[in-house]
Design a protein around this motif. Structure first.
Motif, mmCIF file in Angstrom:
data_model
loop_
_atom_site.group_PDB
_atom_site.id
_atom_site.type_symbol
_atom_site.label_atom_id
_atom_site.label_comp_id
_atom_site.label_asym_id
_atom_site.label_seq_id
_atom_site.Cartn_x
_atom_site.Cartn_y
_atom_site.Cartn_z
ATOM 1 N N TYR A 50 0.769 -1.300 0.067
ATOM 2 C CA TYR A 50 -0.112 -0.134 0.053
ATOM 3 C C TYR A 50 0.848 1.256 -0.111
ATOM 4 O O TYR A 50 1.864 1.220 0.511
ATOM 5 N N GLU A 54 -13.573 2.487 -7.842
ATOM 6 C CA GLU A 54 -13.495 3.642 -7.348
ATOM 7 C C GLU A 54 -14.653 4.794 -7.989
ATOM 8 O O GLU A 54 -15.226 4.182 -9.049
ATOM 9 N N CYS A 66 -11.913 -4.938 -2.052
ATOM 10 C CA CYS A 66 -11.825 -3.258 -2.163
ATOM 11 C C CYS A 66 -13.027 -2.648 -1.980
ATOM 12 O O CYS A 66 -14.015 -3.194 -2.120
ATOM 13 N N THR A 95 1.147 -0.864 -7.100
ATOM 14 C CA THR A 95 0.099 0.329 -6.572
ATOM 15 C C THR A 95 0.346 1.780 -6.702
ATOM 16 O O THR A 95 1.497 2.127 -6.837
ATOM 17 N N ARG A 105 -4.156 0.291 -4.409
ATOM 18 C CA ARG A 105 -5.174 1.067 -5.443
ATOM 19 C C ARG A 105 -4.468 0.738 -6.719
ATOM 20 O O ARG A 105 -3.327 1.052 -6.854
ATOM 21 N N TYR A 144 -10.367 -6.475 -8.329
ATOM 22 C CA TYR A 144 -9.158 -6.104 -7.713
ATOM 23 C C TYR A 144 -9.230 -4.517 -7.001
ATOM 24 O O TYR A 144 -8.902 -4.143 -6.019
ATOM 25 N N SER A 145 -9.944 -3.628 -7.630
ATOM 26 C CA SER A 145 -10.092 -2.261 -7.389
ATOM 27 C C SER A 145 -11.141 -1.434 -7.960
ATOM 28 O O SER A 145 -11.578 -1.582 -9.104
ATOM 29 N N SER A 185 -14.150 -0.196 -12.394
ATOM 30 C CA SER A 185 -13.523 -1.158 -11.790
ATOM 31 C C SER A 185 -12.450 -2.031 -12.352
ATOM 32 O O SER A 185 -12.688 -1.883 -13.764
ATOM 33 N N SER A 214 -9.374 -5.151 3.188
ATOM 34 C CA SER A 214 -9.674 -3.621 3.075
ATOM 35 C C SER A 214 -10.340 -2.967 4.322
ATOM 36 O O SER A 214 -10.856 -3.338 4.983
#
Length: 698
Positions: free
Chosen positions: A364, A562, A518, A667, A621, A559-560, A572, A451
C-alpha cells in the motif's frame, strides 16, 4: 491558546526528561494536575464552577471565583470591571436558583447568612433576601426570569464567551507562540514550494519553446547557392561602366529577391529576418558586390566584363529557377511536417523523486487528505510515514509483529492510520506520537483484514474480513498452475465506530458471504462501493445500511473500485484484465470497457537470476484519477502510465509514461490536494517514485 499551552507543557516535559531533571518533572506534573486554570481550557473552568454549584459548596465557589479574579480579571482595564461584577452576581444568583429548585432552602438561607455583609448594601440584591421564604418563587414576577432554562443557558454561554475572549487577548510568554511560529513557518514553506513549482513550470515551458524553435529551424529547407555567387564581388571592375553595372545588378537582385520572398512565404514556420534600416539597400549592396574597384584595369576589357557578367546573371537566374522548381515540388511534404499542429502534452513533469526506505515489495502507498504525508506498507510489515514537502523526510516508522494486509488514513484526524492485520485485528496508529492507540479484534474465524475505508465524516469505517486462503499473496505456484480467484472464501463486511472502536453492524452480502477485496466511499459518505472475489460489484446505501444494487462485473475477482469525479459512475478493474465504467443509476449498465495489459492488473511477477520468481497479487489501489477525472494513472512494468479517459474510444489513449522503475509497479495514488498534482508509484523492489506534475491549460 489551550492547545498551545498543552503542546508547550509536553515540550517542557520532554526537555526535563531529556536533561534528567526528574524532580522538576515530578513537581511539574503535580502542579499541572492541580492547575486551577485547567490549562486555559474554558470548558473545564465552567464545568468546575457548575460542579461547585451542584454540590452546594459555597465556600469553594467563592474561593475559586476569587482566584480567577486575582489571577485573570484584575489584569483587565477598568472598563471591564462592571462586566466582571455582573458575571459574579449572575453566578451567585445561579447558585441560589439551583438551591431553591432542588428544595434546599437551608442552603439558600446559609448563602444569605454568609454573604449578608457583602450584599446588603448592593441595590441589585435588595429584593433577593426574601427568596428563601417565598412559597413559589418561580411564579413571582421578580424572580420568574431567573428560574427559566433560557436564562441559565444564556448565563453559561456568556461566561464561556467572556473567558474565551479573555484568554485570546491576554499577553502570553514567547514560548507559547511556538505553535504560531511553526504554523507561520509552515505557510512560508508552502508558499516557497508553490513558487518553486511555478518556476519549474516556467523553466519547462521555456525549454519546450526553445526546443520547438530549434526543431522548426532544422525543418526549414536550406538551399545552397552556387559557389561563384558567394564570390560575386570578384566579378566587378573599376573600369566597368557603373551605370550598366548597377542596372544589371539591380535587375539580377530583384529576380533573386523575388525568389527568396516566394520561398519564405511557403515556409510558414521559418523565422523571419529583421529589417536593418541603417544598412545598405539591395541595389547598393549589388553595386558594392559587382562594382568593387580594382587599382589597374583597361577600357578595352569593359565589353568583355559586361559579357561575363550578363552570362553569369543568366546562369544564376536559370539555376535559381531550377532550384525553385525543385523546392516547390518537394515543399508540400516537408512543409506539412513543419507546419503541422504539434499535440501538446496534458501534463508537465516538474520533478521525480525516489523514496527508498523500504527493502521489500510495497503493498500500500497512500497520501493523506491534506496531501502532505504518505503512508506506505511493505510485505514485511514495515510501515513508513513520510513527508515530501519541502524535502522528503521520514516522520514515523513501525514494524508489525503480525502480518499486515491493509492500510487506510483516518479522515478527520489525519494523523491516525488504520492498519488491518492477517490475524483478525485492526490497529489505530498515531503517526505523530508514534504509538498504537488501540487494537481491536474483528473475528477469529476470518482473520484476514483485506480492506479498510474510512468515511469522509470520520465517524465510522468499514472493514472487510475474510477466512484464510489456501494461497498466500506471494505464492507463485498459484499463478503458474493457473489457479484463479484465490479469495473465493467466506467473508464479512462490518461497520465500526471510529470514536468508540465498537462494531455498529454487519452488512448483508448476497447471494452468499464472500471476501470483499476493495472498498471506496463517495465524497459525503452516503454511498459505499465494494468489489468482491466473486466478481460482483455492490453499491451500499450508508443511510439505510443496506445493499442498493449489485451486478456481476468481472470474470474472476474484482481488484480495485473507485467512484468517478461526478459520482454518476464507478470504475472497476478485475482479474479478467478489464477496466470497466458502470452507471450507478441502473444496475449493471456498462458505460465503457477497456482491455488493460496484465502488468496493469496483476498478478505482478518479478523475475531474477537462476529462475527466481516473486509473485504478488493486487492489494492496494491499481488506478487513480486527476482532479477533474479526465486522466487515469495505472501500473506498468517500468513505472506509472497516464491514460486519457474518453468514452467514445474503445482503446485507452496513453498520454504520459512516468517511468523510473526497474521492477513492476504494484500500486499507485494521485493526490490533487496541492496546486501541483503528485503521483505515487510503488514497485516490488521497495522503491516509491514521487512525480510532481503541472497540468497544462488547454
Amino acid at each position: 491558546m489551550a492547545a498551545a499551552a498543552e503542546r508547550t507543557d509536553e515540550l517542557v516535559r520532554e526537555y526535563l526528561l531529556f536533561r534528567g531533571f526528574t524532580a522538576a518533572l515530578k513537581q511539574l506534573d503535580a502542579e499541572i494536575k492541580a492547575d486551577r486554570e485547567k490549562g486555559f481550557r474554558v470548558d473545564k473552568i465552567v464545568d468546575q464552577l457548575q460542579q461547585f454549584v451542584q454540590s452546594y459548596d459555597l465556600a469553594a465557589l467563592r474561593d475559586y471565583w476569587s482566584y480567577l479574579d486575582r489571577r485573570l480579571f484584575s489584569r483587565l482595564e477598568d472598563v471591564y470591571r462592571p462586566t466582571v461584577n455582573k458575571l459574579k452576581t449572575s453566578l451567585f444568583r445561579y447558585y441560589l436558583v439551583h438551591t431553591v429548585q432542588t428544595g434546599r432552602n437551608d442552603k439558600a438561607q446559609e448563602f444569605f447568612l454568609k454573604q449578608a455583609s457583602e450584599l446588603q448594601n448592593q441595590a441589585e440584591w435588595k429584593d433577593w433576601f426574601v427568596l428563601p421564604f417565598l412559597p413559589a418563587p418561580d411564579s413571582n414576577p421578580t424572580f420568574a426570569t431567573y428560574f427559566s432554562r433560557q436564562w441559565a443557558d444564556t448565563f453559561i454561554v456568556s461566561l464561556h464567551n467572556f473567558l474565551s475572549v479573555l484568554f485570546q487577548c491576554m499577553p502570553v510568554p514567547v514560548i507559547l507562540n511556538f505553535e504560531a511560529e511553526c504554523l507561520r513557518s509552515s505557510l512560508i514553506q508552502e508558499e516557497n514550494e508553490l513558487l518553486r513549482h511555478k518556476l519549474f513550470a516556467l523553466q519547462a515551458e521555456s525549454s519546450r519553446m526553445k526546443k520547438e524553435e530549434l526543431e522548426v529551424e532544422q525543418a526549414v529547407v536550406h538551399h545552397k547557392l552556387p559557389a561563384y555567387v558567394a564570390n560575386m564581388d570578384r566579378l566587378g571592375d573599376s573600369e566597368l561602366d557603373m551605370t550598366c553595372s548597377q542596372r544589371s545588378t539591380a535587375h539580377s537582385l530583384q529576380s533573386r529577391g523575388g525568389f527568396l520572398s516566394s520561398f519564405l512565404s511557403q515556409s510558414k514556420k521559418g523565422p523571419s529576418r529583421p529589417a536593418h534600416p541603417s544598412g545598405p539597400s539591395p541595389t547598393q549592396t549589388g553595386s558594392m558586390l559587382l562594382g568593387k574597384k580594382e587599382p589597374t584595369n583597361h577600357q578595352g576589357q569593359s565589353a568583355e566584363k559586361k559579357t561575363d557578367i550578363s552570362t553569369a546573371e543568366t546562369e544564376l537566374c536559370s539555376e535559381l529557377h531550377a532550384e525553385q522548381t525543385e523546392t516547390s515540388a518537394k515543399m508540400p511534404a516537408g512543409s506539412a511536417e513543419a507546419v503541422g499542429v504539434r499535440q501538446e502534452q496534458p501534463f508537465i513533469v516538474l520533478s521525480q523523486e525516489e523514496y527508498g526506505e523500504h527493502h521489500s515489495s510495497i503493498m500500500y502507498c497512500r497520501v493523506d487528505c491534506s496531501g502532505r504525508r504518505v503512508a506506505s506498507l511493505d510485505v514485511d510489515g514495515v510501515i513508513k510515514v513520510w513527508s515530501f514537502n519541502p524535502i522528503m523526510q521520514t516522520k514515523a516508522s513501525s514494524i508489525s509483529k503480525s502480518p499486515l494486509l491493509s492500510l487506510e488514513w483516518a479522515t478527520k484526524r489525519d494523523r491516525l492510520l488504520l492498519l488491518g492485520s492477517g490475524v483478525g485485528t485492526v490497529r489505530l496508529y498515531d503517526t505523530e506520537a508514534k504509538k498504537n492507540l488501540c487494537e481491536i479484534s474483528i473475528d477469529e474465524d476470518m482473520p484476514r483484514i483485506l480492506s479498510l475505508a474510512c468515511s469522509p465524516s470520520g465517524a465510522s469505517f468499514v472493514c472487510s474480513a475474510a477466512a484464510q486462503s489456501p494461497f498466500s499473496h506471494m505464492d507463485f505456484s498459484a499463478v503458474s498452475s493457473g489457479v484463479k480467484s484465490m479469495n473465493q472464501v467466506p467473508g464479512k463486511l462490518l461497520l465500526w465506530d471510529t470514536k468508540t472502536m465498537k462494531q455498529q453492524l454487519q452488512f448483508s452480502l448476497e447471494p452468499e458471504p464472500i471476501a470483499i477485496n476493495c472498498t471506496a466511499f463517495n465524497h459525503n459518505g452516503n454511498l459505499l462501493v465494494t468489489g468482491a472475489a466473486d466478481g460482483i460489484v455492490r453499491l451500499f446505501d450508508m443511510q439505510q445500511h443496506e445493499c442498493a444494487m449489485s451486478w456481476k462485473a468481472h470474470d474472476g475477482e474484482v481488484y480495485s473500485v473507485e467512484f468517478s469525479c461526478d459520482e454518476n459512475t464507478v470504475y472497476s478493474i478485475g482479474e479478467d484484465g478489464k477496466f470497466i465504467q458502470w452507471n450507478i443509476h441502473k444496475s449493471g449498465l456498462k458505460v465503457s470497457e477497456y482491455d488493460l495489459p496484465s502488468e496493469a492488473t496483476g498478478p505482478f511477477v518479478l523475475s531474477g537470476y537462476s529462475g527466481y520468481k516473486q509473485v504478488q497479487f493486487p492489494r492496494g489501489r491499481l488506478f487513480a484519477f486527476d482532479s477533474e477525472g479526465n486522466y487515469m494513472l495505472t501500473c506498468s512494468s517500468t513505472g506509472g502510465v497516464i491514460f486519457k479517459l474518453n468514452g467514445e474510444e474503445k482503446v485507452l489513449e496513453s498520454c504520459l509514461s512516468l517511468g523510473g522503475h526497474r521492477a513492476p509497479v504494484v500500486t499507485v495514488d494521485w493526490s490533487t490536494a496541492m496546486d501541483c498534482g503528485t503521483c505515487l508509484t510503488a514497485s516490488m523492489d521497495g522503491k516509491i517514485k514521487l512525480t510532481t506534475l503541472l497540468a497544462q491549460k488547454s
